[in-house]
Design an enzyme around this catalytic site. Structure first.
Site, PDB file in Angstrom:
ATOM      1  N   GLU A  52       0.862  -1.184   0.000  1.00 27.10           N
ATOM      2  CA  GLU A  52       0.000   0.000   0.000  1.00 27.10           C
ATOM      3  C   GLU A  52       0.892   1.226   0.000  1.00 27.10           C
ATOM      4  O   GLU A  52       1.931   1.245   0.669  1.00 27.10           O
ATOM      5  CB  GLU A  52      -0.896   0.018   1.243  1.00 27.10           C
ATOM      6  CG  GLU A  52      -1.702   1.320   1.334  1.00 27.10           C
ATOM      7  CD  GLU A  52      -2.834   1.290   2.346  1.00 27.10           C
ATOM      8  OE1 GLU A  52      -2.754   0.497   3.294  1.00 27.10           O
ATOM      9  OE2 GLU A  52      -3.791   2.066   2.172  1.00 27.10           O
ATOM     10  N   GLU A  95     -12.006  -4.034   3.699  1.00 30.60           N
ATOM     11  CA  GLU A  95     -12.501  -3.947   5.081  1.00 30.60           C
ATOM     12  C   GLU A  95     -13.589  -2.871   5.250  1.00 30.60           C
ATOM     13  O   GLU A  95     -13.554  -2.053   6.162  1.00 30.60           O
ATOM     14  CB  GLU A  95     -11.354  -3.739   6.088  1.00 30.60           C
ATOM     15  CG  GLU A  95     -10.528  -2.502   5.948  1.00 30.60           C
ATOM     16  CD  GLU A  95      -9.542  -2.309   7.107  1.00 30.60           C
ATOM     17  OE1 GLU A  95      -9.555  -1.224   7.707  1.00 30.60           O
ATOM     18  OE2 GLU A  95      -8.749  -3.210   7.398  1.00 30.60           O
TER      19      GLU A  95
HETATM   20  O1  AHR Z   1      -2.340  -1.481   6.616  1.00 28.31           O
HETATM   21  C1  AHR Z   1      -2.721  -0.208   7.001  1.00 28.31           C
HETATM   22  C2  AHR Z   1      -4.219  -0.005   6.933  1.00 28.31           C
HETATM   23  O2  AHR Z   1      -4.871  -0.877   7.808  1.00 28.31           O
HETATM   24  C3  AHR Z   1      -4.865  -0.321   5.613  1.00 28.31           C
HETATM   25  O3  AHR Z   1      -4.827   0.735   4.741  1.00 28.31           O
HETATM   26  C4  AHR Z   1      -6.269  -0.617   5.973  1.00 28.31           C
HETATM   27  O4  AHR Z   1      -6.875  -1.522   5.102  1.00 28.31           O
HETATM   28  C5  AHR Z   1      -6.185  -1.096   7.380  1.00 28.31           C
HETATM   29  O5  AHR Z   1      -7.036  -0.366   8.180  1.00 28.31           O
END
Ligand code: AHR
Length: 842
Positions: free
Chosen positions: A240, A569
């Site tokens: 990410e 999520e």
């Molecule tokens: O991994 C960091 C964050 O944790 C991600 O962006 C999210 O999906 C989760 O809340």
């Protein structure tokens, strides 16, 4: 300041996440509960439901009970029974004046204000037992709710009761319930508190937990007849763009703000120094301003405009790291719209002004033209600058100024920083999930990540605010992600938003914030088409509409996309379900060969988890993405989590997980809890198809979330104990799981739980791999009954990770041992040992 806000937000998120379970949420003080002394149970009692006014009810809904309406007994204030999930962490998630009213069709409705104003907005949810809750819905006005309850809510709100609890007056709703309800609530609460205690167990306290513990003898007997096939893609990575993972990180571009598209809104106005000139400065020029007249591309609106004489300088991301004698591609778009030619001296220099390489050229065109050449620094420098020296210029416009190392991972143009990419590749991940995380569904619908805006020539891509508080150039876009996956032999697992933004979005001018602001239904067909286009772009023929775009970028062959995540999520609401179903059905219909990965919320239980799984069952979603960041104790005590999963249902992708301790350090202690859990994932590899630790990368000084697998600076890469655990599992995965019978010299379950193991076979090379985790303060004498394995090799490679629990630098060591020596192993306290027996290995 901005960084602190993000750190604070991430910390609050951690606190909340770390403590959520069974719909109960840990708050602060634990009150001693008075013991009821009555001999026979009463038929009914009064239940009092309230939220603490302090901190605007963010700690959630609490209960007390009474038999006479005078003497009130708290069920406990250490855990809440439901919390508001509306809006941003920290600022929002308020529960003000909650009321509970009976529903005509049975059960109970809970309604609360989301702001101090009784005008609204309001939240609604429902329950049948007071501790499991349905979906939360949010309404701008009370009158927008189901009208059959509005007047009752109004009455309850105006008739809020006050009771005295533990010396404090609290305001809430009184209800008459059967005594069984109270008993169940107390039972539920007590169980939750008990579990919470276990989950907060830390290995650093083991001496007190296990006084006088003797070394343990364990015998493992494999049962090959019970072997089962397991996923061959269990261990992967989740990338990410958080913590400067992409721009300033994995994406090898060295110039910060190369396109002058940084905006104050990237930082939501918190850092006034962050603007279109960030990382740029000019000495001596009459003028340096940002303009937008006839830009190179309408998606790239702004450029720098210079006049007079001076030096225009970029400092990269706190300096530009250069390697001696390596080649760097310098490119930019330039023009002189007023016609007067501009002579430039372009150089890379140390901060002190020593020139490391330079070139001179003249910009003569009135229209944009791309200029490119190569610079080769005469010496290494960790914090160089890029300079354009110009003299007597009438008007010089510059844009998309790039300094890119040729020495990228696999030599890819516009590619990845080599050392970071190599560290990821060395994990041997079977898949890469990207581009997020929250980044994928964005902070509000306007911030949703649109894959199609990240492909094509750099100047045509659409840069945007990164929801983690900075800017994304999308130079690292879908093409680069897919190419990277191909380069490292991993499946690409893109995640698209399910038509809704992040559940923690701000309101951004929408009356109800992120949650109820799904993409408007009239725009959903276009959005669904965009998702279908992604599949055509990845897999379509080079002559198809989107296949052509891929081919034009240099990849005529398909990328063979097999998996696509829809949603991250999310808050599972009706708004979500409607949109998710549209996307899911469209993919199923047009591309039945693609496996869709659905989403089951941010926790391992609770409303989103339950509701997400209901949708999975209804739609028969092939794979479900689960997330949980928990304490090491949680991972140790929940190794049986998937043992209980119904094998006839969707498979699982554990898309985000990590063990978190106070201070969020990446230590051996957390890594070993993760290792134990990974052995359990292998045992459940028939239902758990994939798993990825999160997050992957974090740049020192620019980190919004800890812990992470890999930390880096402009010049260094630091691998954590958790990294080595992932690597050891990634390099030693199998395709068949061999169940094991274990006998122990100590019967205590708390002791046994801390010895985890798995045996897998890699059918490709016929290796047997034995993984042994010892999370005890004493050694484990491990007796391995290997006869049943019918081992062919003579020697085995033994990798061992051990050290002090608080170590952040522990690394595995390797040795070769003969197979006959494997029968009796001594596992050091706090260690992971992996034995790989390869046939034919001498
Ligand atoms: O991994 C960091 C964050 O944790 C991600 O962006 C999210 O999906 C989760 O809340």
């Amino acid at each position: 300041m901005e960084r602190h806000i993000f750190k604070l937000r991430a910390y609050i998120l951690f606190l909340v996440r770390a403590v959520c379970f069974f719909g109960l949420i840990w708050v602060f003080d634990v009150n001693a509960r008075p013991v009821r002394t009555a001999t026979a149970d009463p038929d009914s009692a009064q239940l009092f439901a309230y939220a603490k006014e302090k901190n605007a009810g963010r700690e959630g809904l609490l209960y007390a009970w009474s038999l006479d309406g005078k003497q009130w007994n708290s069920i406990g204030t250490a855990l809440a029974f439901v919390k508001s999930d509306y809006g941003r962490w920290g600022e929002e998630k308020r529960m003000i004046n909650p009321v509970i009213i009976p529903k005509k069709e049975g059960g109970w409705a809970a309604i609360w204000q989301l702001s101090p104003s009784s005008e609204g907005p309001y939240a609604y949810t429902h329950t049948s037992d007071f501790y499991t809750w349905g979906r939360q819905e949010y309404f701008v006005k009370l009158n927008n709710m189901d009208h059959s309850i509005v007047s009752e809510v109004k009455n309850s709100l105006s008739a809020q009761h006050q009771v005295m609890l533990n010396g404090e007056t609290v305001k809430g709703t009184k209800l008459k319930v059967s005594w069984t309800v109270i008993k169940e609530l107390i039972k539920h609460y007590d169980l939750a508190v008990l579990k919470q205690k276990q989950w907060y167990e830390r290995s650093v306290d083991d001496d007190a937990r296990f006084p006088g513990l003797q070394p343990l003898n364990v015998r493992l007997t494999p049962r090959t007849a019970l072997s089962k096939p397991i996923s061959d893609m269990l261990v992967g990575v989740f990338f990410e763009d958080i913590n400067y993972a992409a721009d300033g990180g994995l994406y090898a571009e060295l110039i910060q703000n190369r396109d002058f598209e940084y905006k104050l809104s990237d930082k939501q106005g918190h850092d006034k120094n962050w603007n279109q000139k960030t990382a740029w400065s000019v000495d001596g020029a009459e003028q340096f301003h940002i303009d937008s007249i006839r830009p190179i591309h309408s998606n790239n609106k702004y450029y720098a405009s210079l006049s007079g004489s001076g030096i225009f300088r970029n400092i990269g991301y706190d300096g530009i790291a250069l390697h001696k004698q390596e080649r760097y591609d310098l490119s930019f778009f330039g023009r002189v719209p007023a016609g007067k030619k501009a002579r430039l001296n372009i150089r890379i220099s140390t901060k002190e002004g020593k020139v490391l390489d330079e070139t001179s050229l003249t910009v003569a065109d009135k229209d944009w033209k791309k200029y490119q050449f190569v610079l080769t620094p005469s010496s290494a420098c960790k914090d160089a600058v890029l300079e354009f020296a110009f003299t007597d210029v009438q008007q010089l416009d510059l844009d998309l100024i790039s300094l890119f190392p040729q020495n990228t991972f696999k030599g890819r143009k516009n590619g990845m920083r080599k050392d970071l990419a190599e560290a990821i590749a060395a994990l041997n991940p079977r898949f890469v999930r990207f581009p997020g995380g929250c980044l994928a569904h964005g902070d509000g619908i306007e911030n949703i990540y649109h894959w199609s805006r990240t492909v094509g020539p750099l100047e045509s891509r659409v840069p945007q605010r990164n929801m983690w508080g900075y800017h994304q150039t999308v130079g690292l876009g879908y093409y680069e992600y897919f190419q990277f996956c191909e380069d490292i032999g991993a499946y690409a697992v893109p995640v698209v938003a399910a038509g809704v933004p992040c559940q923690n979005s701000g309101s951004h001018g929408h009356p109800l914030g992120g949650q109820q602001c799904g993409i408007p239904m009239e725009d959903m067909d276009d959005y669904v088409q965009e998702v279908l286009n992604l599949i055509e772009w990845a897999n379509g023929d080079k002559n198809s509409t989107w296949g052509k775009v891929r081919a034009a970028a240099g990849h005529p062959e398909p990328f063979h996309l097999k998996y696509i995540g829809v949603g991250n999520e999310d808050l599972i609401s009706d708004v979500f379900e409607e949109r998710f179903t549209m996307i899911y059905n469209a993919i199923r219909e047009k591309y039945p060969e693609i496996q869709v990965i659905g989403t089951a919320g941010p926790f391992f239980q609770g409303t989103d988890y339950v509701e997400g799984w209901k949708i999975a069952d209804k739609l028969r979603i092939p794979i479900m993405d689960e997330h949980y960041y928990q304490t090491p104790g949680w991972f140790i005590h929940n190794q049986d989590f998937y043992d209980k999963y119904d094998r006839s249902k969707s498979q699982v992708y554990l898309g985000e997980y990590a063990a978190h301790i106070d201070g969020r350090a990446s230590t051996l202690e957390v890594a070993l809890a993760e290792a134990a859990y990974l052995t359990a994932l292998e045992r459940n590899g028939d239902i758990v198809k994939m798993a990825s630790y999160a997050p992957l990368l974090a740049k020192d000084g620019y980190t919004q979330w800890r812990p992470d697998l890999i930390y880096f600076t402009n010049t260094d890469v630091r691998l954590t104990p958790s990294y080595y655990v992932q690597q050891l599992f990634g390099n030693n995965s199998g395709t068949e799981y061999i169940p094991v019978e274990a006998s122990y010299s100590n019967a205590a379950s708390d002791v046994r739980k801390r010895v985890a193991f798995s045996i897998v076979k890699d059918l490709q090379d016929q290796s047997f791999i034995i993984k042994l985790v010892n999370i005890l303060p004493v050694a484990v004498n491990m007796q391995l009954e290997l006869d049943q394995l019918n081992v062919k090799g003579d020697t085995a490679l033994v990798s061992q990770l051990t050290g002090k629990l608080e170590s952040k630098t522990a690394k595995p060591e390797e040795k070769i041992v003969t197979v006959d020596k494997l029968k009796n192993q001594q596992l050091p306290p706090y260690s992971l040992t992996i034995i790989r027996i390869q046939p034919g290995a001498k």
